[in-house]
Design an enzyme around this catalytic site. Structure first.
Site, PDB file in Angstrom:
ATOM      1  N   SER A 143      34.039  35.376  37.604  1.00 29.11           N
ATOM      2  CA  SER A 143      32.579  35.503  37.484  1.00 29.11           C
ATOM      3  C   SER A 143      32.131  34.538  36.401  1.00 29.11           C
ATOM      4  CB  SER A 143      32.220  36.927  37.053  1.00 29.11           C
ATOM      5  OG  SER A 143      30.868  37.003  36.624  1.00 29.11           O
ATOM      6  N   TYR A 156      33.706  44.855  32.436  1.00 31.68           N
ATOM      7  CA  TYR A 156      33.667  43.870  33.533  1.00 31.68           C
ATOM      8  C   TYR A 156      33.895  42.464  32.981  1.00 31.68           C
ATOM      9  CZ  TYR A 156      31.748  41.288  37.567  1.00 31.68           C
ATOM     10  OH  TYR A 156      31.567  40.428  38.637  1.00 31.68           O
TER      11      TYR A 156
HETATM   12  N1  NAD Z   1      27.643  39.459  43.707  1.00 36.05           N
HETATM   13  C1  NAD Z   1      27.662  38.931  42.484  1.00 36.05           C
HETATM   14  O1  NAD Z   1      26.618  38.720  41.840  1.00 36.05           O
HETATM   15  C2  NAD Z   1      28.973  38.548  41.838  1.00 36.05           C
HETATM   16  C3  NAD Z   1      28.939  37.757  40.686  1.00 36.05           C
HETATM   17  C4  NAD Z   1      30.127  37.391  40.074  1.00 36.05           C
HETATM   18  C5  NAD Z   1      31.333  37.818  40.615  1.00 36.05           C
HETATM   19  N2  NAD Z   1      31.340  38.589  41.733  1.00 36.05           N
HETATM   20  C6  NAD Z   1      32.634  39.009  42.240  1.00 36.05           C
HETATM   21  O2  NAD Z   1      32.752  38.684  43.600  1.00 36.05           O
HETATM   22  C7  NAD Z   1      33.718  39.550  44.208  1.00 36.05           C
HETATM   23  C8  NAD Z   1      33.167  40.058  45.518  1.00 36.05           C
HETATM   24  O3  NAD Z   1      32.046  40.877  45.239  1.00 36.05           O
HETATM   25  P1  NAD Z   1      30.742  40.940  46.171  1.00 36.05           P
HETATM   26  O4  NAD Z   1      29.611  40.506  45.351  1.00 36.05           O
HETATM   27  O5  NAD Z   1      30.986  40.276  47.476  1.00 36.05           O
HETATM   28  O6  NAD Z   1      30.591  42.535  46.314  1.00 36.05           O
HETATM   29  P2  NAD Z   1      30.862  43.533  47.521  1.00 36.05           P
HETATM   30  O7  NAD Z   1      30.714  44.886  46.935  1.00 36.05           O
HETATM   31  O8  NAD Z   1      30.008  43.159  48.673  1.00 36.05           O
HETATM   32  O9  NAD Z   1      32.386  43.251  47.923  1.00 36.05           O
HETATM   33  C9  NAD Z   1      33.461  43.728  47.165  1.00 36.05           C
HETATM   34  C10 NAD Z   1      34.502  44.296  48.114  1.00 36.05           C
HETATM   35  O10 NAD Z   1      35.657  44.683  47.338  1.00 36.05           O
HETATM   36  C11 NAD Z   1      36.122  45.907  47.854  1.00 36.05           C
HETATM   37  N3  NAD Z   1      36.884  46.649  46.868  1.00 36.05           N
HETATM   38  C12 NAD Z   1      36.417  47.215  45.714  1.00 36.05           C
HETATM   39  N4  NAD Z   1      37.409  47.876  45.101  1.00 36.05           N
HETATM   40  C13 NAD Z   1      38.518  47.725  45.875  1.00 36.05           C
HETATM   41  C14 NAD Z   1      39.845  48.192  45.767  1.00 36.05           C
HETATM   42  N5  NAD Z   1      40.245  48.968  44.739  1.00 36.05           N
HETATM   43  N6  NAD Z   1      40.732  47.857  46.730  1.00 36.05           N
HETATM   44  C15 NAD Z   1      40.330  47.104  47.790  1.00 36.05           C
HETATM   45  N7  NAD Z   1      39.087  46.632  47.945  1.00 36.05           N
HETATM   46  C16 NAD Z   1      38.186  46.956  47.002  1.00 36.05           C
HETATM   47  C17 NAD Z   1      34.846  46.657  48.236  1.00 36.05           C
HETATM   48  O11 NAD Z   1      35.136  47.737  49.127  1.00 36.05           O
HETATM   49  C18 NAD Z   1      34.013  45.553  48.849  1.00 36.05           C
HETATM   50  O12 NAD Z   1      34.228  45.412  50.226  1.00 36.05           O
HETATM   51  C19 NAD Z   1      34.017  40.640  43.166  1.00 36.05           C
HETATM   52  O13 NAD Z   1      35.241  40.345  42.525  1.00 36.05           O
HETATM   53  C20 NAD Z   1      32.870  40.517  42.196  1.00 36.05           C
HETATM   54  O14 NAD Z   1      33.181  40.973  40.895  1.00 36.05           O
HETATM   55  C21 NAD Z   1      30.198  38.961  42.358  1.00 36.05           C
END
Ligand code: NAD
Length: 246
Positions: A143, A156
């Protein structure tokens, strides 16, 4: 030539947000997908959507914090395809609360999913990739908060900072074995991880005046997962609409 033609790609968190958009883009570039997530019903729905478009995908239910589940994912992937070319180590959870109100259990849960899970899946992938003549590629989702601080999300941010330096360390450790490891560092992206009421202020806080799209993260992930980044390892790519440049 497609960028991931016949490559076997494991994507954790592959059925929502950034992971799902990447699954779609990677499949359109010829990848054979192994999608990993918690919800079996939704996983099967996403796989059948991909199959309807003529793509090759399976779903393996797993919690990324479970050693047993991690082993099972890689043995199923290798059983089906004989190898693993790419791990997109992307599953994660958000956590937002003032630090003085966070229980130690909440802290540990965040670090467990967002850092320990990334280590566990990377380690299992590396064990397999070391035995492959062509090595492999790992893309970790960190991130922009792996680089900067902010109030209300210390666990986080600590976990994501950990992912950035885990990525550096693995990149250096396995460079000579033809295993590349890089991280994608998104800014604020419009996915279910961001609560609806937070979206307007986060749009405003971003210099480009909008949230990023999962599809935009997928394109950056494709760059890191494919030979387009063939001389790059141990690095983190920040894609944040200008947020960290402020
Ligand atoms: N959306 C944002 O603004 C943002 C910003 C920076 C980083 N991220 C990172 O991007 C990545 C994807 O997030 P996203 O935004 O697509 O969110 P999202 O919630 O749409 O997707 C995350 C997925 O991870 C799965 N997950 C969570 N815990 C889990 C576990 N213990 N075992 C297996 N699967 C698990 C969830 O079920 C979900 O399908 C994450 O690592 C998040 O921290 C997102």
């Amino acid at each position: 030539m497609a960028k991931l033609q016949d490559k076997v790609v494991v994507i954790t968190g592959g059925i929502s947000g950034i992971g799902k958009a990447s699954a779609e883009l990677f499949a359109s570039e010829g990848a054979k997908l192994v999608l990993v997530d918690l919800d079996e019903t939704k996983g099967k729905e996403v796989v059948s959507e991909l199959e309807d478009k003529g793509h090759d995908a399976i779903f393996v239910q797993a919690d990324v914090t479970s050693e047993e589940d991690a082993k099972n994912v890689f043995s199923k992937a290798v059983e089906k395809h004989g190898q693993i070319d790419v791990l997109f180590n992307n599953a994660g959870i958000g956590a937002s609360k003032p630090t003085h109100e966070v229980s130690f259990e909440e802290y540990r849960k965040t670090v467990n999913v967002d850092l320990d899970g990334v280590f566990l899946f990377a380690q299992n992938a590396i064990k397999q990739m070391r035995n492959q003549p062509n090595g492999g590629v790992i893309v970790n989702t960190a991130s922009m908060y792996g680089w900067i601080g902010a109030p209300g999300s210390a666990a986080y941010n600590a976990a994501k900072g950990g992912v950035v330096n885990l990525t550096r360390s693995l990149g250096v450790e396995y460079a000579s074995e033809n295993i590349r490891v890089n991280a994608l560092c998104p800014g604020y992206i419009d996915t279910p991880i961001i609560p609806e009421e937070m979206k307007a202020p986060l749009r405003q806080a971003t210099p480009m005046g909008r949230l990023g799209l999962s599809e935009e993260m997928a394109k950056a992930a494709l760059f890191l997962a494919s030979d387009d980044s063939s001389f790059m390892t141990g690095q983190s790519l920040i894609v944040d609409g200008g947020f960290t440049a402020q």
